[in-house]
Design a protein around this motif. Structure first.
Motif, short mmCIF file in Angstrom:
data_model
loop_
_atom_site.label_atom_id
_atom_site.label_comp_id
_atom_site.label_asym_id
_atom_site.label_seq_id
_atom_site.Cartn_x
_atom_site.Cartn_y
_atom_site.Cartn_z
N LYS A 1 -15.58 -6.78 22.76
CA LYS A 1 -16.86 -6.09 22.61
C LYS A 1 -17.60 -6.04 23.93
N HIS A 2 -17.61 -7.20 24.59
CA HIS A 2 -18.41 -7.29 25.80
C HIS A 2 -17.82 -6.49 26.94
N PHE A 3 -16.51 -6.67 27.15
CA PHE A 3 -15.90 -6.02 28.31
C PHE A 3 -15.51 -4.59 28.03
N GLY A 4 -15.29 -4.30 26.76
CA GLY A 4 -14.97 -2.92 26.44
C GLY A 4 -16.11 -2.00 26.81
N ALA A 5 -17.32 -2.54 26.69
CA ALA A 5 -18.49 -1.73 27.00
C ALA A 5 -18.52 -1.29 28.46
N VAL A 6 -17.89 -2.05 29.34
CA VAL A 6 -17.91 -1.65 30.75
C VAL A 6 -16.56 -1.08 31.18
N GLY A 7 -15.82 -0.62 30.22
CA GLY A 7 -14.58 0.07 30.55
C GLY A 7 -13.37 -0.83 30.69
N GLY A 8 -13.51 -2.07 30.27
CA GLY A 8 -12.35 -2.94 30.39
C GLY A 8 -11.47 -2.86 29.15
N PHE A 9 -10.23 -3.30 29.25
CA PHE A 9 -9.37 -3.42 28.08
C PHE A 9 -8.63 -4.74 28.15
N SER A 10 -8.38 -5.26 26.98
CA SER A 10 -7.84 -6.62 26.90
C SER A 10 -6.61 -6.70 26.01
N THR A 11 -5.92 -7.78 26.19
CA THR A 11 -4.81 -8.09 25.30
C THR A 11 -4.63 -9.59 25.22
N ARG A 12 -3.92 -10.01 24.18
CA ARG A 12 -3.64 -11.43 24.06
C ARG A 12 -2.40 -11.72 24.90
N HIS A 13 -2.56 -12.65 25.79
CA HIS A 13 -1.48 -12.91 26.74
C HIS A 13 -0.53 -13.98 26.23
N SER A 14 -1.06 -14.97 25.59
CA SER A 14 -0.21 -15.98 24.96
C SER A 14 -0.98 -16.50 23.78
N ILE A 15 -0.50 -17.54 23.20
CA ILE A 15 -1.07 -17.95 21.93
C ILE A 15 -2.55 -18.29 22.06
N ASN A 16 -2.97 -18.69 23.24
CA ASN A 16 -4.38 -19.04 23.36
C ASN A 16 -5.03 -18.45 24.61
N GLU A 17 -4.44 -17.40 25.13
CA GLU A 17 -5.01 -16.79 26.34
C GLU A 17 -5.22 -15.31 26.16
N PHE A 18 -6.31 -14.81 26.80
CA PHE A 18 -6.58 -13.38 26.80
C PHE A 18 -6.67 -12.88 28.22
N VAL A 19 -6.16 -11.68 28.43
CA VAL A 19 -6.26 -11.06 29.75
C VAL A 19 -7.09 -9.80 29.61
N THR A 20 -8.07 -9.66 30.49
CA THR A 20 -8.89 -8.45 30.49
C THR A 20 -8.78 -7.79 31.85
N LEU B 1 -18.98 -11.18 34.50
CA LEU B 1 -18.46 -12.40 33.88
C LEU B 1 -19.58 -13.40 33.67
N GLU B 2 -20.47 -13.51 34.66
CA GLU B 2 -21.58 -14.44 34.52
C GLU B 2 -22.45 -14.08 33.32
N ASP B 3 -22.73 -12.79 33.21
CA ASP B 3 -23.52 -12.35 32.05
C ASP B 3 -22.83 -12.75 30.76
N PHE B 4 -21.57 -12.47 30.76
CA PHE B 4 -20.79 -12.78 29.55
C PHE B 4 -20.86 -14.26 29.24
N ALA B 5 -20.67 -15.06 30.30
CA ALA B 5 -20.65 -16.50 30.10
C ALA B 5 -21.97 -16.97 29.51
N LYS B 6 -23.06 -16.47 30.06
CA LYS B 6 -24.36 -16.90 29.58
C LYS B 6 -24.54 -16.50 28.11
N ASP B 7 -24.23 -15.26 27.84
CA ASP B 7 -24.38 -14.76 26.48
C ASP B 7 -23.48 -15.56 25.53
N PHE B 8 -22.30 -15.81 25.98
CA PHE B 8 -21.35 -16.52 25.16
C PHE B 8 -21.83 -17.93 24.86
N GLN B 9 -22.29 -18.61 25.88
CA GLN B 9 -22.74 -19.98 25.67
C GLN B 9 -23.96 -20.03 24.78
#
Lengths: 414, 282, 151
Positions: A312-331, A345-353
């Motif tokens: 949701k967060h990164f898609g808004a700025v044109g990013g795309f993601s996938t699951r890289h392994s069982i517990n990792e995501f790559v954007t 990323l900082e914005d995301f981190a703050k919002d996320f926390q």
């Protein structure tokens, strides 16, 4: 190379006019998770039944540690069979018996253990598979997912060294599917058995398998690691893998790995030589510990929610993601350079926390429906990418630079 | 355009392509049926033999007790009911037949011997077939189609030992006991209709019962009960166990067909065996 | 608990069943009716037509024993019958054993007139010498039917 635990040499099996297995040659090694993939109805179950001896080949032979199983003496055959367990696609539970009696049956009938010992082992497995509440219910009173877990408990109660899984995730929702696969992987690690799966849950099985065997047209067309499968070209890949994979990854709704790569190639081919972009790697730490405390289903819920949030967060700025392994995501952020990506990323981190991680935590808590709680952390790392540089190495670099960006802490206990 | 009949299979008909002619085909069909029937008999005999041997392996007792409950204990009510009314109608009919010769004093003999020698073993076996036999076939059939029997195989539990042996042992124990119950309740029923309702002398009735029934009659009746027990259990379990080999239908329909076949076949074989055993023992 | 109830039911069933079997065997099959409390006597008849093993032996209309064995005594051209008589029944040397019919078409039984003229009691293994073979109804009827009996 070590002697394979199970080997098929030119195994052929016919049913009437149809040849199901045609000169099949394969190797399965001890201590690994091997997955057999292929189209439905092409003989994967038949293959599995040869391993356990429910069927015998018309031609060729099945070898166990180098010895043909057809020529084993009765005592050796018994010794072989005693270490194998089989989990059926439709569970094959004894529906006139309670869950407890189902799991206890192999112990009661084939071993001479005391009642208390049997009780101890049965309850241990039942607790491990989160079935303690329904232990005296009948299979028809349980949901499909629970029935699967009963079948799994029953298969594992004899402490087998080889476990065969015939489509363990059919008919489950994405969370449950991954929970089951994660559970299989975890038990395999802990108990050290050799797991042989039949599945067509691509790419989810790739996350947990050490070895993939592809059955196509009655022949094994590929044996190797999931990474090797990636590079492998064969019409089977187009037919099977594409049809099964689809665009979206089931669990998180993010791009499937294949589609991710396609998009990646497409986007980057449009860039000029010196344009840079950013890649971020997110990791959920200590997945095994989380699974142990909250259960596999809750752990998968966390992963799912995490993925959704990131998208949701990164898609808004044109990013795309996938699951890289069982517990990792790559954007991938194709339109941002490193600095800009850092700020995002900082914005995301703050919002996320502030919010995200609490939402995820409460979802997980609900799913776990126990009073248990465990802290978990999310790491993130950023790296700069240039066209023509191998994506994997960029990801490696991002991993190297990972730092904690959010942490979920349990409420203080009263 | 020539027809190369030399190239064809010797048995093949030029026109229809099916082997044989209209004269020979019925025999071929019949022959096939006989061969398949003999085949099944052999398979059933082996099936029974293996299961019997495994009765004596360890850990069978709880299973056997459970099956005695289902086959024996739960049939008590129906056996008593059927036995009682059989005895009643025997008493009624026999009275009216005997009274024409002034021989109604022999009522006890007629009722007791009919029951002990024939009606007891045969009707008991048929009632248990209807109750427990059909249940056996259906249960084992469903276990077969839902792969539970394969699951037993993978767990190295012999399905014959686990499923079939206890049932055979339980039948061998239950059939004679239920037959004895049937006989006694039947004699009581005859007493009710003959003595209480129709006025035959009570003392005469029981005296006749006691004096005309000999040990041989009783043992013959029990031998029949044992033979019937083996037949019914083998047929019903075999039909259920091999439901998946049916070619006429699959799944749930297959199980229902197996159950019907099992009950019908059991009843027919009970009566056939009744004649054969009687002719040997008399 | 369910299992306990089931085992109880099985136990009750087996007990009832065995009781029925036992009852039938003892009461109807006459096993053990005449055991050690009986003694043997023998008698020879010219014909024992209609008499069977287990046929009743009566004295003064009361049953006192059963026929045990029927054999052929070819030297004397007679049928040898072994009786088992309840102990305590006194039968004398001059007893008469006759084979009679119950009713008109009923079973055959042996009727014993105990005698008493002499003082000699028959012991186990003794033989009753006076015997009467059964009357043949058919002969009787044909005698009437075809004449021969003086009115």
């Amino acid at each position: 190379m070590e002697t394979p635990l199970i080997e098929f040499k030119n195994v052929t099996k016919r049913f009437g006019p149809r040849t199901i297995l045609d000169q099949v040659n394969l190797r399965i090694y001890e201590g690994q998770v091997s997955t057999i993939i292929g189209k439905s109805g092409t003989g994967k179950s038949v293959l599995l039944k040869h391993i356990i001896g429910l069927l015998s080949p018309d031609e060729g032979s099945v070898l166990f540690r180098g010895n043909p199983i057809a020529s084993l003496k009765k005592s050796e055959w018994d010794a072989y069979r005693v270490q194998i367990s089989y989990m059926f696609q439709n569970n094959a539970l004894f529906d006139s018996m309670t869950v407890h009696d189902n799991v206890a049956l192999p112990l009661r009938q084939t071993m001479n253990l005391s009642k208390s010992e049997i009780e101890r082992r049965v309850m241990a497995r039942i607790e491990q598979t989160e079935l303690a509440e329904v232990v005296y219910k009948y299979p028809s009173e349980l949901s499909g997912g629970m029935q699967k877990r009963v079948a799994l408990s029953r298969a594992l109660v004899t402490d087998p060294t080889i476990v065969l899984f015939d489509e363990p995730t059919t008919g489950q929702d994405p969370i449950r599917k991954n929970a089951i696969l994660a559970m299989i992987a975890e038990y395999q690690r802990k108990l050290g058995f050799t797991a042989i799966l039949i599945s067509h849950e691509i790419p989810d099985v790739f996350f947990i398998s050490n070895r993939i065997l592809a059955l196509y047209d009655g022949k094994i067309v590929f044996q190797g690691t999931p990474e090797e499968l990636d590079e492998f070209e064969h019409p089977f890949k187009d037919e099977v893998i594409q049809s099964l994979e689809g665009f979206q990854e089931e669990l998180t709704g993010l791009y499937s790995q294949r589609h991710f790569k396609v998009r990646y190639q497409a986007d980057l081919s449009r860039k000029r030589r010196d344009e840079t972009y950013a890649i971020a790697l997110f990791t959920l730490e200590e997945l095994e510990a989380i699974s142990n405390v909250l259960g596999h289903t809750a752990a998968q819920e966390i992963i799912r929610a995490m993925g959704a949030y990131i998208d949701k967060h990164f898609g808004a700025v044109g990013g795309f993601s996938t699951r890289h392994s069982i517990n990792e995501f790559v954007t991938v952020l194709p339109y941002s350079d490193l600095d800009e990506a850092g700020r995002i990323l900082e914005d995301f981190a703050k919002d996320f926390q502030d919010r995200g991680i609490r939402d995820i935590g409460s979802v997980a808590q609900k799913e776990a429906n126990s009073a248990e709680c465990i802290d978990f952390t999310i790491l993130a790392g950023l790296a700069q990418g240039k066209p023509f540089v191998e994506m994997e190495s960029i990801i490696e670099f991002a991993k190297f630079r990972q730092q904690e960006i959010a942490r979920f802490q349990c409420e203080l206990r009263r | 355009m020539t027809t190369n009949s030399h190239d064809q299979d010797p048995g093949e008909n030029e026109v229809t392509g099916r082997p044989g002619t209209f004269l020979t085909r019925p025999f071929a069909v019949f022959g096939r049926k006989v061969i398949s029937w003999v085949d099944h008999m052999g398979a059933a005999a082996i099936f029974l033999g293996k299961a019997c041997v495994m009765i004596f392996r360890p850990k069978q007792i709880p299973g056997i007790i459970q099956q005695i409950y289902y086959i024996g204990a739960k049939s008590i009510t129906i056996i008593m009911l059927v036995g009682f009314f059989t005895g009643m109608v025997l008493g009624l009919q026999s009275y009216h037949a005997l009274v024409k010769f002034g021989a109604q004093g022999a009522l006890g003999t007629l009722v007791a011997l009919s029951l002990v020698r024939e009606l007891g073993p045969v009707l008991t076996a048929i009632m248990i077939t209807a109750r427990a036999g059909s249940a056996m076939t259906a249960e084992i059939g469903i276990q077969r189609i839902s792969e539970q029997i394969d699951a037993l195989d993978t767990m190295r539990i012999d399905p014959l030992k686990f499923l079939i042996s206890p049932r055979i042992a339980a039948s061998i124990i239950s059939f004679p006991l239920l037959t004895a119950l049937f006989d006694l309740i039947g004699i009581l029923g005859g007493f009710l209709s003959g003595v209480v309702l129709l006025g035959v002398n009570a003392g005469t009735y029981f005296h006749r019962v006691q004096s005309s029934v000999e040990m041989k009659d009783i043992t013959d009746g029990f031998i029949k009960a044992l033979v019937f027990a083996v037949i019914v259990t083998t047929v019903c379990c075999y039909q259920g166990y091999f439901t998946h080999m049916r070619t006429d239908s699959y799944g749930a329909k297959g199980v229902s067909l197996s159950t019907t076949s099992a009950v019908v076949l059991s009843c027919v074989l009970i009566l056939v065996a009744d004649y054969v055993v009687t002719s040997f023992l008399i | 608990m369910k299992k306990y109830a089931m085992e109880t039911a099985v136990g009750i069933f087996v007990v009832i069943g065995l009781f029925c079997v036992g009852y039938m065997t003892v009461k109807l099959g006459n096993v053990g009716l005449l055991g050690d409390d009986s003694y043997s006597l023998f008698a020879r008849f010219t014909s024992v037509s209609g008499l069977r093993t287990g046929s009743s032996i009566q004295m003064l209309g009361i049953e006192i024993g059963r026929v045990d064995k029927l054999t052929m005594d070819q030297e004397n051209q007679m049928a040898l019958v072994e009786f088992r008589i309840n102990k305590g029944i006194k039968i004398y040397d001059d007893a008469i054993a006759s084979i009679k019919t119950e009713g008109l078409i009923g079973d055959r039984y042996v009727s014993i007139d105990p005698g008493g003229g002499t003082d000699e009691l028959l012991q186990s293994g003794g033989t009753i010498t006076e015997t009467e073979s059964p009357t043949d109804i058919q002969e009787l009827i044909s005698k009437y039917a075809f004449g021969d009996v003086e009115k």
